[in-house]
Design a protein around this motif. Structure first.
Motif, PDB file in Angstrom:
ATOM      1  N   THR A 186       4.551   6.597   3.892  1.00  0.00           N
ATOM      2  CA  THR A 186       3.549   5.811   4.628  1.00  0.00           C
ATOM      3  C   THR A 186       3.379   4.416   4.044  1.00  0.00           C
ATOM      4  O   THR A 186       2.372   3.761   4.297  1.00  0.00           O
ATOM      5  CB  THR A 186       2.191   6.535   4.589  1.00  0.00           C
ATOM      6  OG1 THR A 186       1.795   6.697   3.218  1.00  0.00           O
ATOM      7  CG2 THR A 186       2.270   7.878   5.282  1.00  0.00           C
ATOM      8  N   ARG A 190       0.854  -1.192   0.000  1.00  0.00           N
ATOM      9  CA  ARG A 190       0.000   0.000   0.000  1.00  0.00           C
ATOM     10  C   ARG A 190       0.888   1.240   0.000  1.00  0.00           C
ATOM     11  O   ARG A 190       1.913   1.267   0.666  1.00  0.00           O
ATOM     12  CB  ARG A 190      -0.892   0.017   1.244  1.00  0.00           C
ATOM     13  CG  ARG A 190      -1.877  -1.135   1.269  1.00  0.00           C
ATOM     14  CD  ARG A 190      -2.679  -1.160   2.522  1.00  0.00           C
ATOM     15  NE  ARG A 190      -3.445   0.075   2.617  1.00  0.00           N
ATOM     16  CZ  ARG A 190      -4.010   0.496   3.732  1.00  0.00           C
ATOM     17  NH1 ARG A 190      -3.896  -0.188   4.822  1.00  0.00           N
ATOM     18  NH2 ARG A 190      -4.690   1.623   3.733  1.00  0.00           N
ATOM     19  N   ASP A 191       0.483   2.275  -0.717  1.00  0.00           N
ATOM     20  CA  ASP A 191       1.203   3.550  -0.798  1.00  0.00           C
ATOM     21  C   ASP A 191       2.661   3.343  -1.210  1.00  0.00           C
ATOM     22  O   ASP A 191       3.588   3.821  -0.554  1.00  0.00           O
ATOM     23  CB  ASP A 191       1.139   4.318   0.526  1.00  0.00           C
ATOM     24  CG  ASP A 191      -0.265   4.696   0.911  1.00  0.00           C
ATOM     25  OD1 ASP A 191      -1.092   4.845   0.005  1.00  0.00           O
ATOM     26  OD2 ASP A 191      -0.529   4.858   2.119  1.00  0.00           O
ATOM     27  N   ILE A 222       1.917  -5.900   3.490  1.00  0.00           N
ATOM     28  CA  ILE A 222       1.151  -6.920   4.221  1.00  0.00           C
ATOM     29  C   ILE A 222       1.413  -8.252   3.536  1.00  0.00           C
ATOM     30  O   ILE A 222       1.226  -8.389   2.325  1.00  0.00           O
ATOM     31  CB  ILE A 222      -0.352  -6.586   4.215  1.00  0.00           C
ATOM     32  CG1 ILE A 222      -0.581  -5.240   4.882  1.00  0.00           C
ATOM     33  CG2 ILE A 222      -1.145  -7.678   4.913  1.00  0.00           C
ATOM     34  CD1 ILE A 222      -1.971  -4.706   4.749  1.00  0.00           C
ATOM     35  N   ARG A 274       2.531  -7.595   9.025  1.00  0.00           N
ATOM     36  CA  ARG A 274       2.427  -6.224   8.519  1.00  0.00           C
ATOM     37  C   ARG A 274       3.735  -5.506   8.801  1.00  0.00           C
ATOM     38  O   ARG A 274       4.230  -5.499   9.917  1.00  0.00           O
ATOM     39  CB  ARG A 274       1.269  -5.520   9.206  1.00  0.00           C
ATOM     40  CG  ARG A 274       1.189  -4.047   8.850  1.00  0.00           C
ATOM     41  CD  ARG A 274       0.029  -3.400   9.508  1.00  0.00           C
ATOM     42  NE  ARG A 274      -1.143  -3.777   8.739  1.00  0.00           N
ATOM     43  CZ  ARG A 274      -2.375  -3.523   9.099  1.00  0.00           C
ATOM     44  NH1 ARG A 274      -2.609  -2.931  10.233  1.00  0.00           N
ATOM     45  NH2 ARG A 274      -3.371  -3.859   8.340  1.00  0.00           N
ATOM     46  N   GLN A 298       5.527  -1.761   8.364  1.00  0.00           N
ATOM     47  CA  GLN A 298       5.259  -0.356   8.085  1.00  0.00           C
ATOM     48  C   GLN A 298       6.575   0.378   7.907  1.00  0.00           C
ATOM     49  O   GLN A 298       7.536   0.137   8.632  1.00  0.00           O
ATOM     50  CB  GLN A 298       4.455   0.277   9.203  1.00  0.00           C
ATOM     51  CG  GLN A 298       3.045  -0.274   9.283  1.00  0.00           C
ATOM     52  CD  GLN A 298       2.226   0.381  10.377  1.00  0.00           C
ATOM     53  OE1 GLN A 298       2.783   0.836  11.355  1.00  0.00           O
ATOM     54  NE2 GLN A 298       0.926   0.410  10.194  1.00  0.00           N
ATOM     55  N   SER A 299       6.592   1.284   6.959  1.00  0.00           N
ATOM     56  CA  SER A 299       7.780   2.069   6.669  1.00  0.00           C
ATOM     57  C   SER A 299       7.990   3.134   7.744  1.00  0.00           C
ATOM     58  O   SER A 299       7.038   3.691   8.273  1.00  0.00           O
ATOM     59  CB  SER A 299       7.636   2.744   5.307  1.00  0.00           C
ATOM     60  OG  SER A 299       8.685   3.636   5.093  1.00  0.00           O
ATOM     61  N   THR A 300       9.255   3.399   8.038  1.00  0.00           N
ATOM     62  CA  THR A 300       9.567   4.457   8.998  1.00  0.00           C
ATOM     63  C   THR A 300       9.841   5.772   8.279  1.00  0.00           C
ATOM     64  O   THR A 300      10.049   6.788   8.922  1.00  0.00           O
ATOM     65  CB  THR A 300      10.798   4.078   9.838  1.00  0.00           C
ATOM     66  OG1 THR A 300      11.898   3.872   8.957  1.00  0.00           O
ATOM     67  CG2 THR A 300      10.535   2.840  10.660  1.00  0.00           C
ATOM     68  N   GLU A 330       3.288   0.536   3.289  1.00  0.00           N
ATOM     69  CA  GLU A 330       2.995  -0.580   4.186  1.00  0.00           C
ATOM     70  C   GLU A 330       2.977  -1.857   3.355  1.00  0.00           C
ATOM     71  O   GLU A 330       2.432  -1.878   2.255  1.00  0.00           O
ATOM     72  CB  GLU A 330       1.634  -0.339   4.841  1.00  0.00           C
ATOM     73  CG  GLU A 330       1.217  -1.382   5.812  1.00  0.00           C
ATOM     74  CD  GLU A 330      -0.102  -1.030   6.465  1.00  0.00           C
ATOM     75  OE1 GLU A 330      -0.302  -1.467   7.593  1.00  0.00           O
ATOM     76  OE2 GLU A 330      -0.928  -0.332   5.846  1.00  0.00           O
TER      77      GLU A 330
END
Length: 116
Positions: free
Chosen positions: A61, A55-56, A65, A74, A76-78, A63
């Motif tokens: 942002t 996503r994105d 999954i 999951r 998530q990007s920092t 992500e």
């Protein structure tokens, strides 16, 4: 004779079961249509197999999954361009024709001959 006809019509119209049976039929048809719509939904295949969803992509942002079997992970990007532990594995070169060539970095342990 008119009384007799009116009496027969009023007896048929006063049966509440006729209207409830018609409603049950309508709800069964609506339920069948909903079930067919759920089976043909494009995301229905995701429930049965493994997949990776991004996503994105390319945004801070972002992500990822990942579903493997029944496990769902999951990430998530920092927002940083690179992070983590690792070592240089080699060098990649882009040739004039657009192709890529990867040259792995040789480890000192790989340079030893089997006879040594």
């Amino acid at each position: 004779m008119n009384r007799r006809r009116l009496q027969i019509l009023s007896n048929d119209d006063s049966d509440p079961m006729l209207s409830s049976i018609n409603l049950v039929d309508v709800f069964l048809v609506a339920l069948a249509i909903l079930m067919i719509a759920l089976m043909n939904h494009p995301l229905a295949d995701l429930a049965s197999g493994d997949f990776t969803l991004i996503r994105d992509e390319g945004k801070p942002t972002m992500e990822i999954i990942v579903k493997q079997g029944k496990q769902l992970s999951r990430f998530q990007s920092t927002g940083l361009s690179s992070e983590g532990n690792g070592t240089e594995a080699g060098t990649a070169y882009r040739m004039k024709d657009g192709s890529m060539v990867y040259v792995p970095k040789s480890n000192p342990s790989d340079d030893k001959h089997p006879s040594e």
